[in-house]
Write a protein that holds these residues in place. Structure first.
Motif: not given
Length: 153
Positions: A28-46, A48-57
């Protein structure tokens, strides 16, 4: 009285590792895709380790452009949790977008991929990050997205 002209200050770099794309088809919203986020990192101003469980809707527009709506958590070395919420758009010529979808390497100058990033945290030392918008220029690779976020002053 005129409004101030914002500047951009480099703030942090993010590397997001992606799981396999889930194509939900036309909803109903359009052509939907979901891309799971399984990890990663942040560096700079802080840091951090990116945790599994997020996603790009994502919503894929009729012209092939993609509306990005990614939410994911990260944990700093001290244990503080940070939520990152990135919304934006990835667009370009149809052949370039198709190549990205196939996981091919495409020079980032051939497409437009920008997001606005918001931060949410209960950690007092990181709280000032919640009071700013961050503009990010991103690069899509086969199994990851990388971006540099700039604080909008």
């Amino acid at each position: 009285m005129s409004a101030p002209v914002p500047d951009l200050e480099r703030a942090f770099r993010v590397v997001v590792h992606l799981g396999p794309l889930q194509d939900h088809g036309m909803t109903r919203a359009g052509h939907r895709r979901v891309v799971p986020i399984v990890g990663g990192s942040v560096s700079g101003a802080f840091e951090a380790e990116i945790l599994p469980g997020g996603a790009d809707w994502q919503i894929v527009r009729a012209d092939g452009s993609i509306e990005v709506d990614a939410q994911y958590s990260a944990r700093t070395p001290s244990g503080a949790l940070v939520l990152l919420h990135a919304t934006g758009v990835r667009t370009g010529p149809p052949d370039v977008l198709a190549a990205l979808l196939r996981g091919e390497s495409v020079d980032s100058s051939e497409y437009y991929f920008r997001t606005v990033v918001r931060i949410e945290t209960s950690d007092a030392t990181l709280a000032p990050l919640q009071h700013a918008l961050f503009l990010a220029a991103a690069v899509r690779e086969a199994e990851r997205v990388t971006y540099t976020a700039y604080r909008v002053t």
